[in-house]
Design an enzyme around this catalytic site. Structure first.
Site, mmCIF file in Angstrom:
data_model
loop_
_atom_site.group_PDB
_atom_site.id
_atom_site.type_symbol
_atom_site.label_atom_id
_atom_site.label_comp_id
_atom_site.label_asym_id
_atom_site.label_seq_id
_atom_site.Cartn_x
_atom_site.Cartn_y
_atom_site.Cartn_z
ATOM 1 C CG ASN A 1 8.462 25.620 1.207
ATOM 2 O OD1 ASN A 1 7.640 25.662 0.282
ATOM 3 N ND2 ASN A 1 8.163 25.992 2.443
ATOM 4 C CG LEU B 1 -1.261 25.317 -0.826
ATOM 5 C CD1 LEU B 1 -2.717 25.753 -0.884
ATOM 6 C CD2 LEU B 1 -0.492 26.182 0.163
ATOM 7 C CG HIS C 1 6.905 30.116 4.992
ATOM 8 N ND1 HIS C 1 5.789 29.295 5.010
ATOM 9 C CD2 HIS C 1 6.735 31.003 5.995
ATOM 10 C CE1 HIS C 1 4.996 29.674 5.999
ATOM 11 N NE2 HIS C 1 5.550 30.704 6.616
ATOM 12 C CG ASP D 1 6.737 26.249 6.681
ATOM 13 O OD1 ASP D 1 6.916 26.052 5.469
ATOM 14 O OD2 ASP D 1 5.640 26.545 7.167
ATOM 15 C CB SER E 1 2.878 35.114 -9.653
ATOM 16 O OG SER E 1 3.185 35.080 -8.288
ATOM 17 C CG ASN E 2 6.792 33.174 -6.382
ATOM 18 O OD1 ASN E 2 7.765 33.925 -6.277
ATOM 19 N ND2 ASN E 2 5.691 33.321 -5.659
HETATM 20 C C1 GRF Z 1 3.690 32.714 -2.274
HETATM 21 O O1 GRF Z 1 3.433 33.864 -1.534
HETATM 22 C C2 GRF Z 1 4.458 31.709 -1.468
HETATM 23 O O2 GRF Z 1 5.294 32.265 -0.524
HETATM 24 C C3 GRF Z 1 3.376 30.949 -0.783
HETATM 25 O O3 GRF Z 1 2.341 30.867 -1.736
HETATM 26 C C4 GRF Z 1 2.422 31.990 -2.608
HETATM 27 C C5 GRF Z 1 2.379 31.482 -4.025
HETATM 28 O O4 GRF Z 1 2.166 32.512 -4.916
HETATM 29 N N1 GRF Z 1 3.849 29.708 -0.264
HETATM 30 P P1 GRF Z 1 2.177 32.237 -6.471
HETATM 31 O O5 GRF Z 1 1.240 31.060 -6.738
HETATM 32 O O6 GRF Z 1 3.571 31.931 -6.884
HETATM 33 O O7 GRF Z 1 1.659 33.479 -7.098
#
Ligand code: GRF
Length: 192
Positions: free
Chosen positions: A105, A88, A107, A148, A18-19
């Site tokens: 990154n 990940l 977090h 991190d 989603s990001n």
């Molecule tokens: C986010 O909450 C990010 O902070 C974490 O993994 C999630 C990824 O969400 N590291 P998406 O795949 O972008 O929906």
């Protein structure tokens, strides 16, 4: 940074994406070529990116860690910025050192709290709630060779309310991420 006006952005994501999608949408119409990379063949992020006409590639662990192939590929694309948006795997040192202050990154906690190896996704929110924290938030930071740990660029907070669950907290965190990350990515790409 390359000196052309056209910038080149790599987004690494392992899952939903989603990001990644928010960044792609935010940068529409801007002079940026975007490339999405995932370590999971069936990660929804790959479909999402392709639906936006963004090139999305999958790599396996051997291709990621053991060879110079990925690095050569990124360098060939003249990548200006690498964004780890829900990615990940730990980035190999030779790739980190090839992008000094050009890799960030995302977090889902207020680092340095609730970060480090194994701290991702729902585990973070669970730990925050179990510790009785009154607030949580997001951190966007430069990547160094530790989990991190790099220099913090941005933090944003949200209150933890009565009856908060890991799921409801995750929603609030996503909202913050979607709001802040695309704007920061644009700023980093086009500054200087
Ligand atoms: C986010 O909450 C990010 O902070 C974490 O993994 C999630 C990824 O969400 N590291 P998406 O795949 O972008 O929906």
């Amino acid at each position: 940074m390359n000196t052309n006006t056209n910038k080149n952005l790599a987004i690494f994501a392992s899952g939903t994406g989603s990001n990644a999608l928010k960044i792609i949408e935010h940068l529409k119409g801007k002079s940026v070529n975007i490339y999405v990379f995932s370590n999971k063949k069936n990660a929804p992020v790959i479909e999402k990116a392709r639906a936006q006409n963004v090139t999305a590639t999958y790599f396996n662990r051997a291709e990621f860690q053991d060879s110079q192939q990925l690095l050569a590929h990124l360098k060939g694309l003249k990548i200006d910025l690498v964004v780890l948006a829900g990615f990940l795997w730990k980035i190999p040192d030779h790739i980190i050192s090839a992008f000094p202050q050009q890799m960030i990154n995302l977090h889902p906690s207020l680092l340095p709290k609730y970060g480090g190896k194994g701290m991702y996704g729902a585990k973070v929110h669970q730990a925050v709630l179990e510790a009785g924290e009154q607030k949580s938030g997001i951190t966007i930071h430069y990547v160094n060779e530790y989990y991190d740990d790099g220099e913090i660029l941005l933090q944003a907070e949200t209150d933890i309310t009565m009856g908060e669950t890991p799921e409801s907290l995750a929603q609030k965190i996503h909202h913050l991420e979607h709001h802040h990350l695309p704007v920061l990515v644009e700023k980093l790409l086009f500054q200087a």
